[in-house]
Design a protein around this motif. Structure first.
Motif, PDB file in Angstrom:
ATOM      1  N   UNK A 185       0.863  -1.175   0.000  1.00 47.67           N
ATOM      2  CA  UNK A 185       0.000   0.000   0.000  1.00 47.67           C
ATOM      3  C   UNK A 185       0.901   1.227   0.000  1.00 47.67           C
ATOM      4  N   UNK A 186       0.467   2.273  -0.706  1.00 41.87           N
ATOM      5  CA  UNK A 186       1.247   3.505  -0.782  1.00 41.87           C
ATOM      6  C   UNK A 186       0.308   4.706  -0.680  1.00 41.87           C
ATOM      7  N   UNK A 187       0.857   5.833  -0.219  1.00 47.05           N
ATOM      8  CA  UNK A 187       0.056   7.062  -0.135  1.00 47.05           C
ATOM      9  C   UNK A 187      -0.231   7.639  -1.512  1.00 47.05           C
ATOM     10  N   UNK A 188       0.667   7.352  -2.436  1.00 52.37           N
ATOM     11  CA  UNK A 188       0.519   7.859  -3.807  1.00 52.37           C
ATOM     12  C   UNK A 188       0.477   6.665  -4.753  1.00 52.37           C
ATOM     13  N   UNK A 189      -0.136   6.814  -5.927  1.00 52.37           N
ATOM     14  CA  UNK A 189      -0.136   5.704  -6.882  1.00 52.37           C
ATOM     15  C   UNK A 189       1.282   5.415  -7.369  1.00 52.37           C
ATOM     16  N   UNK A 190       1.603   4.128  -7.533  1.00 48.72           N
ATOM     17  CA  UNK A 190       2.927   3.717  -7.999  1.00 48.72           C
ATOM     18  C   UNK A 190       2.745   2.767  -9.171  1.00 48.72           C
ATOM     19  N   UNK A 191       3.429   3.044 -10.266  1.00 51.98           N
ATOM     20  CA  UNK A 191       3.295   2.244 -11.490  1.00 51.98           C
ATOM     21  C   UNK A 191       4.071   0.937 -11.374  1.00 51.98           C
ATOM     22  N   UNK A 192       3.664   0.000 -12.205  1.00 47.07           N
ATOM     23  CA  UNK A 192       4.346  -1.296 -12.285  1.00 47.07           C
ATOM     24  C   UNK A 192       5.791  -1.079 -12.733  1.00 47.07           C
ATOM     25  N   UNK A 193       6.739  -1.775 -12.089  1.00 47.21           N
ATOM     26  CA  UNK A 193       8.137  -1.683 -12.442  1.00 47.21           C
ATOM     27  C   UNK A 193       8.907  -0.613 -11.673  1.00 47.21           C
ATOM     28  N   UNK A 194       8.193   0.235 -10.945  1.00 52.36           N
ATOM     29  CA  UNK A 194       8.869   1.300 -10.191  1.00 52.36           C
ATOM     30  C   UNK A 194       9.597   0.713  -8.984  1.00 52.36           C
ATOM     31  N   UNK A 195      10.688   1.380  -8.610  1.00 51.16           N
ATOM     32  CA  UNK A 195      11.427   0.956  -7.428  1.00 51.16           C
ATOM     33  C   UNK A 195      10.821   1.631  -6.203  1.00 51.16           C
ATOM     34  N   UNK A 196      10.688   0.859  -5.106  1.00 54.44           N
ATOM     35  CA  UNK A 196      10.078   1.385  -3.878  1.00 54.44           C
ATOM     36  C   UNK A 196      10.929   1.006  -2.667  1.00 54.44           C
ATOM     37  N   UNK A 197      10.707   1.730  -1.561  1.00 55.22           N
ATOM     38  CA  UNK A 197      11.303   1.420  -0.269  1.00 55.22           C
ATOM     39  C   UNK A 197      10.194   0.993   0.669  1.00 55.22           C
ATOM     40  N   UNK A 198      10.436  -0.034   1.466  1.00 61.46           N
ATOM     41  CA  UNK A 198       9.458  -0.465   2.461  1.00 61.46           C
ATOM     42  C   UNK A 198       9.581   0.456   3.664  1.00 61.46           C
ATOM     43  N   UNK A 199       8.467   1.112   4.032  1.00 65.78           N
ATOM     44  CA  UNK A 199       8.455   2.023   5.179  1.00 65.78           C
ATOM     45  C   UNK A 199       7.989   1.345   6.454  1.00 65.78           C
ATOM     46  N   UNK A 200       7.113   0.369   6.321  1.00 63.69           N
ATOM     47  CA  UNK A 200       6.582  -0.305   7.505  1.00 63.69           C
ATOM     48  C   UNK A 200       5.831  -1.562   7.119  1.00 63.69           C
ATOM     49  N   UNK A 201       5.470  -2.329   8.124  1.00 63.08           N
ATOM     50  CA  UNK A 201       4.709  -3.552   7.882  1.00 63.08           C
ATOM     51  C   UNK A 201       3.278  -3.340   8.350  1.00 63.08           C
ATOM     52  N   UNK A 202       2.343  -3.815   7.557  1.00 64.55           N
ATOM     53  CA  UNK A 202       0.927  -3.734   7.902  1.00 64.55           C
ATOM     54  C   UNK A 202       0.445  -5.059   8.477  1.00 64.55           C
ATOM     55  N   UNK A 203       1.020  -6.142   7.998  1.00 64.47           N
ATOM     56  CA  UNK A 203       0.744  -7.486   8.505  1.00 64.47           C
ATOM     57  C   UNK A 203       1.925  -8.357   8.071  1.00 64.47           C
ATOM     58  N   UNK A 204       1.798  -9.653   8.233  1.00 65.24           N
ATOM     59  CA  UNK A 204       2.883 -10.546   7.828  1.00 65.24           C
ATOM     60  C   UNK A 204       3.047 -10.615   6.320  1.00 65.24           C
ATOM     61  N   UNK A 205       1.996 -10.254   5.604  1.00 69.05           N
ATOM     62  CA  UNK A 205       2.056 -10.346   4.147  1.00 69.05           C
ATOM     63  C   UNK A 205       1.815  -9.025   3.442  1.00 69.05           C
ATOM     64  N   UNK A 206       1.762  -7.916   4.200  1.00 69.61           N
ATOM     65  CA  UNK A 206       1.502  -6.606   3.587  1.00 69.61           C
ATOM     66  C   UNK A 206       2.426  -5.553   4.177  1.00 69.61           C
ATOM     67  N   UNK A 207       2.866  -4.641   3.313  1.00 64.62           N
ATOM     68  CA  UNK A 207       3.776  -3.584   3.727  1.00 64.62           C
ATOM     69  C   UNK A 207       3.296  -2.249   3.186  1.00 64.62           C
ATOM     70  N   UNK A 208       3.762  -1.166   3.809  1.00 61.40           N
ATOM     71  CA  UNK A 208       3.534   0.157   3.249  1.00 61.40           C
ATOM     72  C   UNK A 208       4.847   0.582   2.606  1.00 61.40           C
ATOM     73  N   UNK A 209       4.741   1.179   1.409  1.00 58.74           N
ATOM     74  CA  UNK A 209       5.927   1.541   0.636  1.00 58.74           C
ATOM     75  C   UNK A 209       5.842   2.985   0.174  1.00 58.74           C
ATOM     76  N   UNK A 210       6.980   3.502  -0.232  1.00 65.66           N
ATOM     77  CA  UNK A 210       7.040   4.816  -0.891  1.00 65.66           C
ATOM     78  C   UNK A 210       7.930   4.675  -2.106  1.00 65.66           C
ATOM     79  N   UNK A 211       7.631   5.379  -3.171  1.00 64.08           N
ATOM     80  CA  UNK A 211       8.460   5.292  -4.366  1.00 64.08           C
ATOM     81  C   UNK A 211       9.827   5.913  -4.137  1.00 64.08           C
ATOM     82  N   UNK A 212      10.817   5.347  -4.793  1.00 65.81           N
ATOM     83  CA  UNK A 212      12.176   5.905  -4.716  1.00 65.81           C
ATOM     84  C   UNK A 212      12.233   7.080  -5.686  1.00 65.81           C
ATOM     85  N   UNK A 213      12.684   8.203  -5.148  1.00 67.46           N
ATOM     86  CA  UNK A 213      12.762   9.402  -5.995  1.00 67.46           C
ATOM     87  C   UNK A 213      14.136   9.487  -6.605  1.00 67.46           C
ATOM     88  N   UNK A 214      14.184   9.771  -7.888  1.00 70.28           N
ATOM     89  CA  UNK A 214      15.468   9.825  -8.606  1.00 70.28           C
ATOM     90  C   UNK A 214      15.752  11.217  -9.047  1.00 70.28           C
TER      91      UNK A 214
END
Length: 171
Positions: free
Chosen positions: A142-171
């Motif tokens: 899950x992300x605060x902003x939409x993220x396209x397929x193939x984009x690189x992301x960083x894991x910010x936190x865990x929501x459950x054992x199988x779900x994480x919150x991510x943010x896109x890597x800014x270049x």
């Protein structure tokens, strides 16, 4: 000398049986009050096998090289067997306490980079592929902003054992 060689061979056979039928002897006495847990530590099969085999082989070596009798060979073999049994006990305890193979935890995901496998909408879930302990792991993301397929992301936190919150890597 044949008796001592027989003891040595019997100890090696006992060790092989202990490795093949791991926990079998320990399971025979489960629930028997006094004997429950007796074969888990000092009297485990590897310890007994180490003692018997070293008693036999060192007694046979002592008889063959020095010409001492059975009593002398036993006097030499018993301390050698006790030391070997003690070393087998210590080694087995050390191996059982080894935590180097511990499974990764949820918090180990935080800060890991990954790539988006299924696009992540602004209000929903997508999928990311991250590498954790050298293994690829696909997780719901899950992300605060939409993220396209193939984009690189960083894991910010865990929501459950199988779900994480991510943010896109800014270049």
């Amino acid at each position: 000398m044949e008796w001592f060689l027989g003891l040595g061979i019997a100890g090696v056979v006992l060790l092989v049986l202990a490795l093949v039928f791991d926990g079998f002897l320990e399971g025979l006495f489960d629930g028997v009050g006094v004997l429950d847990g007796l074969f888990d530590g000092v009297l485990s099969l590897p310890v007994i096998a180490g003692f018997v085999s070293m008693l036999g082989f060192s007694g046979a070596i002592a008889m063959g090289t020095t010409g001492v009798g059975a009593v002398g060979a036993t006097a030499i073999g018993t301390p050698a067997g006790l030391v070997t049994g003690w070393l087998a006990y210590r080694l087995s305890r050390m191996l059982l306490r080894d935590r180097s193979g511990a499974a990764p935890r949820d918090v180990d995901l935080i800060g890991v980079s990954g790539s988006v496998v299924t696009a992540i909408p602004a209000a929903g879930y997508g999928e990311v592929l991250v590498h954790l302990a050298g293994q690829p792991v696909k997780l719901a993301a899950k992300s605060r902003v939409p993220v396209a397929r193939g984009a690189e992301v960083w894991v910010e936190g865990t929501l459950s054992q199988t779900a994480v919150s991510v943010r896109p890597v800014e270049r």
